[in-house]
Design a protein around this motif. Structure first.
Motif, PDB file in Angstrom:
ATOM      1  N   THR A 103      -1.401  -1.353  -4.308  1.00 55.53           N
ATOM      2  CA  THR A 103      -2.589  -0.492  -4.292  1.00 55.53           C
ATOM      3  C   THR A 103      -2.092   0.885  -3.897  1.00 55.53           C
ATOM      4  O   THR A 103      -1.396   1.019  -2.888  1.00 55.53           O
ATOM      5  N   ALA A 104      -2.410   1.866  -4.711  1.00 53.17           N
ATOM      6  CA  ALA A 104      -1.797   3.183  -4.465  1.00 53.17           C
ATOM      7  C   ALA A 104      -2.807   4.313  -4.608  1.00 53.17           C
ATOM      8  O   ALA A 104      -3.824   4.179  -5.288  1.00 53.17           O
ATOM      9  N   LEU A 127       0.866  -1.180   0.000  1.00 50.70           N
ATOM     10  CA  LEU A 127       0.000   0.000   0.000  1.00 50.70           C
ATOM     11  C   LEU A 127       0.904   1.231   0.000  1.00 50.70           C
ATOM     12  O   LEU A 127       1.770   1.366   0.872  1.00 50.70           O
ATOM     13  N   SER A 128       0.695   2.075  -0.989  1.00 52.92           N
ATOM     14  CA  SER A 128       1.507   3.294  -1.070  1.00 52.92           C
ATOM     15  C   SER A 128       0.597   4.449  -1.440  1.00 52.92           C
ATOM     16  O   SER A 128      -0.334   4.286  -2.223  1.00 52.92           O
ATOM     17  N   GLY A 129       0.879   5.599  -0.883  1.00 50.12           N
ATOM     18  CA  GLY A 129       0.065   6.767  -1.236  1.00 50.12           C
ATOM     19  C   GLY A 129       0.497   7.413  -2.545  1.00 50.12           C
ATOM     20  O   GLY A 129      -0.169   8.313  -3.051  1.00 50.12           O
ATOM     21  N   ALA A 130       1.611   6.957  -3.112  1.00 54.71           N
ATOM     22  CA  ALA A 130       2.194   7.630  -4.283  1.00 54.71           C
ATOM     23  C   ALA A 130       1.232   7.646  -5.461  1.00 54.71           C
ATOM     24  O   ALA A 130       0.543   6.673  -5.728  1.00 54.71           O
ATOM     25  N   ALA A 131       1.230   8.760  -6.177  1.00 55.73           N
ATOM     26  CA  ALA A 131       0.296   8.938  -7.295  1.00 55.73           C
ATOM     27  C   ALA A 131       1.025   8.690  -8.620  1.00 55.73           C
ATOM     28  O   ALA A 131       1.801   9.512  -9.080  1.00 55.73           O
ATOM     29  N   ASP A 132       0.744   7.526  -9.202  1.00 57.78           N
ATOM     30  CA  ASP A 132       1.301   7.209 -10.522  1.00 57.78           C
ATOM     31  C   ASP A 132       0.464   7.947 -11.559  1.00 57.78           C
ATOM     32  O   ASP A 132      -0.732   7.709 -11.695  1.00 57.78           O
ATOM     33  N   ILE A 133       1.102   8.858 -12.283  1.00 51.77           N
ATOM     34  CA  ILE A 133       0.351   9.620 -13.287  1.00 51.77           C
ATOM     35  C   ILE A 133       0.822   9.250 -14.692  1.00 51.77           C
ATOM     36  O   ILE A 133       0.664   9.993 -15.643  1.00 51.77           O
ATOM     37  N   GLY A 134       1.434   8.056 -14.760  1.00 48.71           N
ATOM     38  CA  GLY A 134       1.910   7.592 -16.053  1.00 48.71           C
ATOM     39  C   GLY A 134       3.417   7.476 -16.116  1.00 48.71           C
ATOM     40  O   GLY A 134       3.971   6.943 -17.067  1.00 48.71           O
ATOM     41  N   GLN A 135       4.080   7.989 -15.084  1.00 49.76           N
ATOM     42  CA  GLN A 135       5.544   7.925 -15.077  1.00 49.76           C
ATOM     43  C   GLN A 135       6.028   6.563 -14.619  1.00 49.76           C
ATOM     44  O   GLN A 135       7.197   6.234 -14.769  1.00 49.76           O
ATOM     45  N   PRO A 162      -1.559   4.818   2.902  1.00 52.30           N
ATOM     46  CA  PRO A 162      -0.989   5.815   3.821  1.00 52.30           C
ATOM     47  C   PRO A 162      -0.750   7.157   3.133  1.00 52.30           C
ATOM     48  O   PRO A 162      -0.738   7.256   1.911  1.00 52.30           O
ATOM     49  N   LEU A 163      -0.519   8.141   3.946  1.00 57.46           N
ATOM     50  CA  LEU A 163      -0.324   9.519   3.472  1.00 57.46           C
ATOM     51  C   LEU A 163       0.838   9.631   2.486  1.00 57.46           C
ATOM     52  O   LEU A 163       1.874   8.995   2.641  1.00 57.46           O
TER      53      LEU A 163
END
Lengths: 158, 773
Positions: free
Chosen positions: B500-501, B468-476, B508-509
Motif C-alpha cells: 500500500t503506497a 506500507l511505503s510513501g513512494a509514489a508509483d507514477i507508472g515507473q 509513512p512520509l
C-alpha cells in the motif's frame, strides 16, 4: 432532446438515455462506468479511447454514441476470457509492454483489430496501424515486442 | 560482487500490470463518488494584466451551479514546490501573468454546466505591457512581472570553482559558443485531475490527485487552505505518467478541496489536454553560452558557463533547476575550474518546471555539442576526448560530490563500440552519421530538508507480507521495485507481498517521485523495515534451532542455517511457533532512510555531496538525413547506462527506452510554440511527439557497478538517460551533413535551410555540388 438507445457492449445490451451529441466515450465512461476506456485528449489524437466496433478500431471520443447503435462494441473490459487474460493482455504483461497503463487499453484493442485483419502482419504494418496510439512512457519498443510476440504464435484466432 | 539473488535482478512484470491490461487500474478521473460535483477553471486570455473586477453573478445564477470562487475569496497564502520560491496563488489575486493563468473556478452538477458557467464570468482586465523573451525581460525598463523582482530575475547564482582565470591562461585553445534549448511539454497521457471530499463532522479533507508528490501536496494544501496537515489526506491513485509535470500543487487541487470544504460534497476537476499544455509546466527554454579552455590533447582545463532560463510567469522549481544545471557541469567530466552564471527570468509565458533531467539536459546539449565541435577543430576523436576527461570513482570533486562508483568511461567505450564508431564516424556517405554524448544524474537528493523516506513491513500469521511505503508509483514501477527488495530480503516470492503506497493518511512520509531517488531512498527504507522484521523472527528461531542469528538465512519461504538447509523450517512453521510462543503478531518492522550526508547541501548556498550516488551514461546515435525533405530519421540509439545493479532489468530497460524516445522528441520534433504569449500548438495533433513510426532501434547496454549505498547496489535509472539523446542525435547530424546546429529542435526546415546555405557558400567558392562533396 434526450433519447433512449440500445447499445451492445461486451455482449450485453444496455438501454441508455443519451443526447444526440454524446460521444461514445461519454456514454461508456460517464453513463456506464466502463472506465477502462481512457480520455487522453478528447480530440481523436492519442488513441487512449480506442474501442472495437464490429472488430475494427474506433476512437470513441470522436464517435457519436448513436452511430454505434446496432453494432458490437468491445471495450477492454470485455476482452479477457472468463477471467483469463487474452493472449495480447498476457503478452503486454510478460513483455513489459506498459508503464503507467493509461494508453494500454487502447494499445491492446488496436493490436487486436490489426490481428483480426491479418494473422501475421509485418512489422511495418503494425507500426503504421498503431501510430495513432500515443505512449509517452515506453518509447514503444516493449509494446511493439508484446504485439510481435503474439503474431509469432501461429494458428491462433484473435 | 556476486550475491545470490532470487527476486532482485529478476525481469518481473509490474505487480499491477494485469490491472492495467484489463482496464481495471483506476486513475483519478476514473473515481466516482456519490453526489459528486464537477469543477472548471477560468483562465486568463491575456498575457499580462491587472484584474480590475470579476463579476461572477451571472455564473452563480445559472441553474446547476453550486459555487464560484475567485482569487479574492481565498486565503492570502502563496504556494510553491520549493519553499523559498513561493510566488503563486492558487487563483490569481490581483494580476494575471500569462495566457492560461488561473483566474476563477466554478463547481456545478455536471461538467457541461460548469463549462457554461465559466464563460458567464466577466473579468475586467487592465492590460499591461508584456515580455516574452528572458533576455529582453532582464533588461532595464522591461515590464515588471512580479512586484519588487528586479530585472525579472527571480534567481541568479554565480559560482566559481578552482582558479578559472589562471586555468584559461594555461589553455592551448579556447572556444566560445551559444546554444538554445526549446520548451518541451511533458505530455503525460493522463491529463491532470483531482477529486476532493470533506467530512464536516471531523473536519477531514481527502483528496485523490494525479500527483508525484502526495506529501508535498498535503503540505501545500494545508498551507493554502489554512487547515492542519493532519486534517488533509492525499491519496495517489494510478498516475498516468508525470515526468516531472505532476510535481506541484495546481488550481485543480486547491479548488477541488475548496469547493468540497465549502459545499460538503465531493468535487472533481479534470484538465483538458489544452490546459495541460498551457497551464501546468514545461521544460525551461534556455539560452546558454559556454566557453571552454583545453590543452592541445583535449583535456578540459576550464569552463565558463552562462545560462538564461526562461521561467515563464512563476518560479515553480527555479532555484533547484538552476543549481542542478550548474553543479552537473562538473560530472561526468573533470572540470576543475568553472565559473557558472545562471539566471531564472520571468516572462509572460507558460511556466517552467521540473522535467526529466531538470535543468541538466539543456546544459548537456550545449556542452556535448561543443565538445564535438572542439574535437573537430583540434583534430581529436570525439569519443576519445570524452574518455580522457571522464571523472572516476573516488576522485576529489570541485563541488565536493562523492563519487563511490562510476562507469562513465566504460559507458563511452561500450556505446561507441556498439554503434560502430571506429568504422562509421566520419566515414559514412553524405546523409548518414553517428554521434554520441554523455551524462550523469543524481540518485535522489542527499539532504535537502525532509528528503527522507519511511516504510513499515508487517508479517502476518499466514506469511503474507504487508508493506506500507510513501513512494509514489507514477507508472515507473516503484511499488514493484520496493516489493522486490522486500521479497528478496525476506526470502519469499513477490506474490507474497502486498504493498500500500502513497496515501498520506496511511503510509509513512516520503518526499515523492522526483530527482530519480525513489529506488534508493524508499527502497532502502523498505529494506531496513524488512530487516527489522527478519531480525525479530530470527532472534526467536535461532533459539529453536540452536543456531546463531548471524548464521540464519531466509530463502524460498524457508529459514535455515547457512550451509545446512536441512537445519531449518519453513517460514510458515516459524510463524506458527512464533505465535504459539505467545509472541505478539503481526511482526512489525519500521525503517526510515535518508542519504548519508556529512556535508548536507541544497546546493543553493553551499557545496557538498548532493546525492547518495550518481548514475553515468552515454548515448550513441546513428541518423539518416533525407537531403531532399530535410527529415531526420534516428535509425539506432545505443544507450550504455551505469545504474548500479538493476533491481528489475525489464523495468530499467523500459525507463531507458522511454527516455531515449523522449530525448529524440526534444532533438527533432517537439517545441511548444508561443507567439505573444499564446501557445500555438496545445494539442496532440499539433505538438507531435514521437509515435510508433519514429521509434528507433534501441540497444540498452548495462554498465554494472556495485554501489555501496543503494539497496542491493542500485542507482538511478529513470531520468539520466533523457539528458543526452538530443546532443547525441545532433552530433550525428553533424557527422551526416557537416552542419553544426546550435538550436533545438532540428526540424526539416532547418536542415533544408542549412543545406541550401552550405551549397551557396560552396558555390561561391567553387562549382562543387553538395551531393558530390
Amino acid at each position: 432532446m434526450k433519447q433512449a438507445i440500445e447499445l451492445n457492449i461486451n455482449g450485453d445490451t444496455h438501454e441508455i438515455l443519451v443526447s444526440p451529441n454524446n460521444t461514445l466515450l461519454e456514454v461508456l465512461r460517464d453513463k456506464l462506468g466502463l472506465m477502462g476506456t481512457k480520455r487522453g485528449c478528447d480530440l481523436g489524437a492519442c488513441g487512449a479511447c480506442t474501442v472495437l466496433i464490429n472488430g475494427d478500431a474506433y476512437l470513441s471520443c470522436i464517435m457519436l454514441a448513436v452511430d454505434a447503435i446496432g453494432k458490437e462494441i468491445l471495450t477492454i473490459e470485455g476482452l479477457d476470457e472468463g477471467g483469463d487474460l487474452h493472449p495480447l493482455q498476457r503478452s503486454f504483461v510478460e513483455n513489459g509492454g506498459l508503464q503507467c497503463g493509461f494508453c494500454t487499453p487502447g494499445m491492446i484493442l488496436t493490436a487486436k483489430a490489426i490481428l483480426g485483419e491479418e494473422k501475421h502482419p509485418t512489422e511495418e504494418v503494425i507500426k503504421r496501424k498503431m501510430a495513432g496510439n500515443l505512449c509517452r512512457c515506453t518509447g514503444y519498443k516493449k509494446i511493439f515486442e508484446a504485439v510481435m510476440s503474439v503474431t509469432e504464435q501461429s494458428g491462433k484466432e484473435f | 560482487m556476486e550475491k545470490e539473488l532470487n527476486v532482485v535482478g529478476a525481469r518481473l512484470p509490474m505487480m499491477d500490470a494485469a490491472q492495467k491490461v484489463k482496464g481495471t487500474a483506476l486513475f483519478t478521473d476514473d473515481l466516482i463518488l456519490p453526489g459528486m460535483l464537477f469543477g472548471k477553471i477560468l483562465r486568463s486570455p491575456v498575457p499580462h494584466a491587472k484584474i480590475l473586477n470579476i463579476d461572477t453573478s451571472r455564473a452563480e445564477k445559472l441553474p446547476g451551479v453550486k459555487g464560484v470562487v475567485t482569487g479574492r475569496d481565498i486565503p492570502d497564502r502563496k504556494y510553491g514546490i520549493v519553499p523559498m520560491a513561493k510566488d503563486e496563488y492558487a487563483l490569481a489575486k490581483d494580476k494575471v501573468r500569462y495566457i492560461g493563468d488561473d483566474v476563477a473556478a466554478v463547481c456545478a452538477i455536471d461538467p457541461e454546466i460548469a463549462e457554461e458557467a465559466v464563460e458567464l464570468i466577466k473579468v475586467d482586465y487592465e492590460e499591461l505591457p508584456a515580455v516574452f523573451d528572458p533576455l529582453e525581460a532582464k533588461r532595464e525598463g522591461a515590464p515588471e512581472i512580479h512586484a519588487g523582482i528586479k530585472n525579472n530575475t527571480s534567481f541568479a547564482i554565480r559560482k566559481e570553482f578552482g582558479d578559472v582565470r589562471k586555468a584559461f591562461a594555461e589553455c592551448d585553445a579556447i572556444f566560445e559558443d551559444t546554444f538554445y534549448s526549446q520548451p518541451v511539454n511533458h505530455a503525460p497521457l493522463e491529463p491532470h485531475a483531482a477529486l476532493a471530499q470533506f467530512d464536516p463532522l471531523n473536519g477531514e479533507l481527502t483528496i485523490w490527485s494525479s500527483t508525484q508528490i502526495p506529501f508535498f501536496l498535503r503540505r501545500n494544501l494545508s498551507n493554502t487552505l489554512q487547515i492542519p496537515e493532519s486534517k488533509v489526506r492525499v491519496v495517489k491513485p494510478k498516475v498516468g505518467g508525470g515526468f516531472g509535470q505532476k510535481i506541484d500543487l495546481y488550481a485543480k487541487d486547491f479548488c477541488a478541496a475548496w469547493f468540497a470544504i465549502q459545499l460538503g460534497k465531493p468535487v472533481k476537476f479534470v484538465y483538458e489536454r489544452e490546459e495541460v499544455f498551457i497551464s501546468t509546466r514545461q521544460r525551461h527554454p534556455m539560452y546558454i553560452t559556454v566557453k571552454t579552455g583545453m590543452k592541445k590533447d583535449g583535456i578540459i582545463l576550464a569552463q565558463k558557463f552562462q545560462a538564461h532560463a526562461d521561467g515563464g510567469a512563476y518560479n515553480s522549481t527555479a532555484p533547484t533547476m538552476i543549481a542542478l544545471s550548474c553543479y552537473f557541469l562538473m560530472i561526468p567530466y573533470r572540470v576543475p575550474n568553472l565559473i557558472y552564471e545562471g539566471y531564472h527570468v520571468y516572462t509572460n509565458k507558460p511556466v517552467g518546471g521540473a522535467m526529466r533531467g531538470h535543468g541538466i539536459p539543456q546544459a548537456r546539449f550545449a556542452v556535448e555539442r561543443q565538445l564535438d565541435m572542439i574535437a573537430e577543430r583540434l583534430g581529436l576523436d570525439a569519443a576519445e576526448v570524452r574518455i580522457k576527461n571522464s571523472i572516476h570513482a573516488g576522485e576529489p570533486h570541485p563541488a565536493k560530490f562523492i563519487i563511490n562508483t562510476c562507469g562513465f568511461s566504460d559507458s563511452v567505450k561500450k556505446a561507441a563500440d556498439a554503434i560502430g564508431w571506429k568504422e562509421k564516424r566520419g566515414k559514412l556517405p553524405l546523409g548518414r552519421g553517428v554521434g554520441l554524448a554523455g551524462a550523469s544524474f543524481p540518485s535522489g537528493v542527499s539532504n535537502m530538508s525532509h528528503i527522507s523516506s519511511g516504510a513499515v513491513v508487517q508479517l502476518g500469521r499466514d506469511g503474507a507480507v504487508n508493506v506500507l511505503s510513501g513512494a509514489a508509483d507514477i507508472g515507473q514501477g516503484a511499488e514493484t521495485v520496493i516489493s522486490q527488495i522486500v521479497a528478496e530480503e525476506l526470502g519469499v516470492p513477490i506474490e507474497d507481498i502486498r504493498i500500500t503506497a502513497a496515501d498520506t493518511g496511511i503510509t509513512p512520509l516520503d518526499p515523492g517521485t522526483f530527482g530519480s531517488g525513489v529506488t534508493v531512498r524508499a527502497g532502502n527504507a523498505a529494506r531496513l523495515a524488512v530487516i527489522s522484521v527478519k531480525q525479530k523472527l530470527f532472534n526467536f528461531i535461532a533459539d529453536k534451532l540452536e543456531a546463531n542469528v548471524a548464521d540464519l538465512v531466509a530463502k524460498d519461504r524457508n529459514i535455515f542455517v547457512k550451509g545446512s538447509p536441512e537445519k531449518g523450517m519453513t517460514l510458515s512453521e516459524a510463524l506458527k511457533s512464533y505465535q504459539y510462543a505467545d509472541l505478539p503478531m503481526p511482526i512489525v518492522g519500521r525503517g526510515s532512510w535518508m542519504a548519508p550526508a556529512t556535508e548536507p547541501t541544497t546546493l543553493f548556498k553551499e557545496d557538498g555531496n548532493f546525492a547518495p550516488s550518481y548514475s553515468f551514461m552515454t548515448q550513441a546515435a546513428e541518423v539518416d538525413v533525407d537531403l531532399h525533405t530535410g527529415k531526420v530519421k534516428l535509425l539506432r540509439m545505443v544507450t550504455a547506462h551505469d545504474c548500479g545493479r538493476a533491481i528489475n532489468p525489464m523495468l530499467v530497460e523500459g525507463q531507458l527506452e522511454g527516455s531515449v524516445v523522449g530525448g529524440m522528441g526534444q532533438a527533432l520534433y517537439e517545441d511548444v510554440i508561443v507567439e505573444k504569449g499564446q501557445v500555438m500548438n496545445p494539442s496532440f495533433l499539433d505538438y507531435g511527439f514521437p509515435t510508433f513510426l519514429e521509434m528507433p532501434e534501441i540497444e540498452a547496454i548495462e554498465v554494472e557497478t556495485d554501489d555501496p549505498i543503494g539497496p542491493f547496489g542500485a542507482k538511478e535509472a529513470g531520468e539520466g538517460t533523457q539528458l543526452s539523446p538530443a546532443p547525441a542525435i545532433v552530433n550525428a547530424i553533424y557527422d551526416a551533413i557537416g552542419v553544426n546546429f546550435m538550436e533545438l529542435p532540428i526540424t526539416p526546415e532547418k536542415i533544408l535551410d542549412a543545406l541550401e546555405e552550405k551549397k551557396n557558400r560552396k558555390n561561391s567558392r567553387s562549382d562543387q555540388c553538395i551531393s558530390h562533396c
